[in-house]
Write a protein that holds these residues in place. Structure first.
Motif, mmCIF file in Angstrom:
data_model
loop_
_atom_site.group_PDB
_atom_site.id
_atom_site.type_symbol
_atom_site.label_atom_id
_atom_site.label_comp_id
_atom_site.label_asym_id
_atom_site.label_seq_id
_atom_site.Cartn_x
_atom_site.Cartn_y
_atom_site.Cartn_z
ATOM 1 N N MET A 1 0.819 -1.182 0.000
ATOM 2 C CA MET A 1 0.000 0.000 0.000
ATOM 3 C C MET A 1 0.872 1.259 0.000
ATOM 4 O O MET A 1 0.574 2.208 -0.673
ATOM 5 C CB MET A 1 -0.939 -0.037 1.213
ATOM 6 C CG MET A 1 -1.856 1.137 1.295
ATOM 7 S SD MET A 1 -3.067 1.024 -0.015
ATOM 8 C CE MET A 1 -4.194 2.265 0.426
ATOM 9 N N GLN A 2 1.941 1.226 0.767
ATOM 10 C CA GLN A 2 2.824 2.383 0.827
ATOM 11 C C GLN A 2 3.462 2.662 -0.528
ATOM 12 O O GLN A 2 3.612 3.817 -0.921
ATOM 13 C CB GLN A 2 3.904 2.173 1.883
ATOM 14 C CG GLN A 2 4.683 3.427 2.212
ATOM 15 C CD GLN A 2 3.825 4.486 2.893
ATOM 16 O OE1 GLN A 2 2.936 4.162 3.662
ATOM 17 N NE2 GLN A 2 4.081 5.739 2.585
ATOM 18 N N ASP A 3 3.841 1.602 -1.251
ATOM 19 C CA ASP A 3 4.408 1.786 -2.588
ATOM 20 C C ASP A 3 3.420 2.469 -3.512
ATOM 21 O O ASP A 3 3.788 3.337 -4.300
ATOM 22 C CB ASP A 3 4.821 0.438 -3.177
ATOM 23 C CG ASP A 3 6.038 -0.137 -2.502
ATOM 24 O OD1 ASP A 3 6.823 0.644 -1.925
ATOM 25 O OD2 ASP A 3 6.205 -1.361 -2.553
ATOM 26 N N TYR A 4 2.165 2.093 -3.429
ATOM 27 C CA TYR A 4 1.137 2.691 -4.281
ATOM 28 C C TYR A 4 0.975 4.175 -3.960
ATOM 29 O O TYR A 4 0.876 5.016 -4.844
ATOM 30 C CB TYR A 4 -0.189 1.956 -4.091
ATOM 31 C CG TYR A 4 -1.308 2.516 -4.933
ATOM 32 C CD1 TYR A 4 -1.401 2.205 -6.282
ATOM 33 C CD2 TYR A 4 -2.263 3.369 -4.391
ATOM 34 C CE1 TYR A 4 -2.409 2.724 -7.068
ATOM 35 C CE2 TYR A 4 -3.268 3.889 -5.160
ATOM 36 C CZ TYR A 4 -3.348 3.568 -6.500
ATOM 37 O OH TYR A 4 -4.350 4.089 -7.266
ATOM 38 N N LEU A 5 0.961 4.507 -2.680
ATOM 39 C CA LEU A 5 0.798 5.906 -2.279
ATOM 40 C C LEU A 5 1.972 6.773 -2.723
ATOM 41 O O LEU A 5 1.811 7.957 -3.004
ATOM 42 C CB LEU A 5 0.618 5.998 -0.766
ATOM 43 C CG LEU A 5 -0.668 5.393 -0.207
ATOM 44 C CD1 LEU A 5 -0.650 5.427 1.309
ATOM 45 C CD2 LEU A 5 -1.887 6.118 -0.745
ATOM 46 N N GLU A 6 3.152 6.174 -2.805
ATOM 47 C CA GLU A 6 4.332 6.922 -3.216
ATOM 48 C C GLU A 6 4.570 6.859 -4.726
ATOM 49 O O GLU A 6 5.607 7.298 -5.211
ATOM 50 C CB GLU A 6 5.549 6.412 -2.458
ATOM 51 C CG GLU A 6 5.470 6.724 -0.971
ATOM 52 C CD GLU A 6 6.642 6.169 -0.189
ATOM 53 O OE1 GLU A 6 7.554 5.582 -0.804
ATOM 54 O OE2 GLU A 6 6.637 6.320 1.041
ATOM 55 N N GLY A 7 3.644 6.290 -5.464
ATOM 56 C CA GLY A 7 3.721 6.289 -6.922
ATOM 57 C C GLY A 7 4.474 5.121 -7.524
ATOM 58 O O GLY A 7 4.740 5.112 -8.709
ATOM 59 N N ARG A 8 4.860 4.145 -6.729
ATOM 60 C CA ARG A 8 5.564 2.969 -7.251
ATOM 61 C C ARG A 8 4.545 1.850 -7.464
ATOM 62 O O ARG A 8 4.438 0.923 -6.677
ATOM 63 C CB ARG A 8 6.653 2.529 -6.285
ATOM 64 C CG ARG A 8 7.755 3.547 -6.124
ATOM 65 C CD ARG A 8 8.887 3.007 -5.282
ATOM 66 N NE ARG A 8 8.432 2.608 -3.960
ATOM 67 C CZ ARG A 8 8.707 3.255 -2.827
ATOM 68 N NH1 ARG A 8 9.436 4.344 -2.861
ATOM 69 N NH2 ARG A 8 8.267 2.809 -1.679
ATOM 70 N N LYS A 9 3.806 1.969 -8.527
ATOM 71 C CA LYS A 9 2.755 0.997 -8.815
ATOM 72 C C LYS A 9 3.360 -0.292 -9.358
ATOM 73 O O LYS A 9 4.321 -0.264 -10.111
ATOM 74 C CB LYS A 9 1.762 1.554 -9.823
ATOM 75 C CG LYS A 9 1.028 2.769 -9.332
ATOM 76 C CD LYS A 9 0.091 3.285 -10.386
ATOM 77 C CE LYS A 9 -0.572 4.569 -9.924
ATOM 78 N NZ LYS A 9 -1.450 5.110 -10.941
ATOM 79 N N THR A 10 2.793 -1.398 -8.979
ATOM 80 C CA THR A 10 3.213 -2.701 -9.477
ATOM 81 C C THR A 10 2.062 -3.299 -10.255
ATOM 82 O O THR A 10 0.934 -3.336 -9.772
ATOM 83 C CB THR A 10 3.581 -3.641 -8.309
ATOM 84 O OG1 THR A 10 4.556 -3.001 -7.510
ATOM 85 C CG2 THR A 10 4.124 -4.944 -8.817
ATOM 86 N N SER A 11 2.353 -3.757 -11.451
ATOM 87 C CA SER A 11 1.304 -4.386 -12.247
ATOM 88 C C SER A 11 1.401 -5.896 -12.084
ATOM 89 O O SER A 11 2.494 -6.459 -12.080
ATOM 90 C CB SER A 11 1.422 -4.004 -13.713
ATOM 91 O OG SER A 11 2.637 -4.468 -14.231
ATOM 92 N N TYR A 12 0.284 -6.516 -11.923
ATOM 93 C CA TYR A 12 0.206 -7.962 -11.770
ATOM 94 C C TYR A 12 -0.580 -8.553 -12.918
ATOM 95 O O TYR A 12 -1.601 -8.009 -13.320
ATOM 96 C CB TYR A 12 -0.472 -8.339 -10.448
ATOM 97 C CG TYR A 12 0.284 -7.881 -9.242
ATOM 98 C CD1 TYR A 12 1.384 -8.583 -8.785
ATOM 99 C CD2 TYR A 12 -0.087 -6.729 -8.570
ATOM 100 C CE1 TYR A 12 2.088 -8.162 -7.683
ATOM 101 C CE2 TYR A 12 0.607 -6.303 -7.455
ATOM 102 C CZ TYR A 12 1.694 -7.025 -7.013
ATOM 103 O OH TYR A 12 2.393 -6.611 -5.921
#
Length: 67
Positions: A1-12
């Protein structure tokens, strides 16, 4: 969740198999209850992919797509 908030999106990837395996999806009828069969794929312990056609209802019919 923290990665998403900081703009480091991961695609699955949600695709397990190739759609060419499931060409008969929605055209086959269940031999037990007569409803349409759907398809799904699962992975075994070794990571190999297995494709199945199975019934929508609770009759429990399932057959491998390679047959």
């Amino acid at each position: 969740m923290q990665d998403y908030l900081e703009g480091r999106k991961t695609s699955y990837s949600t695709q397990l198999g190739n759609k060419e395996i499931f060409q008969l999806r929605g055209t086959l009828l269940c031999p037990r209850c007569g409803k349409l069969l759907t398809s799904s794929a699962s992975r075994g312990c070794s990571g190999k992919k297995y494709a199945y056609y199975h019934c929508h209802s609770s009759c429990g019919f399932r057959v491998g797509a390679d047959i």
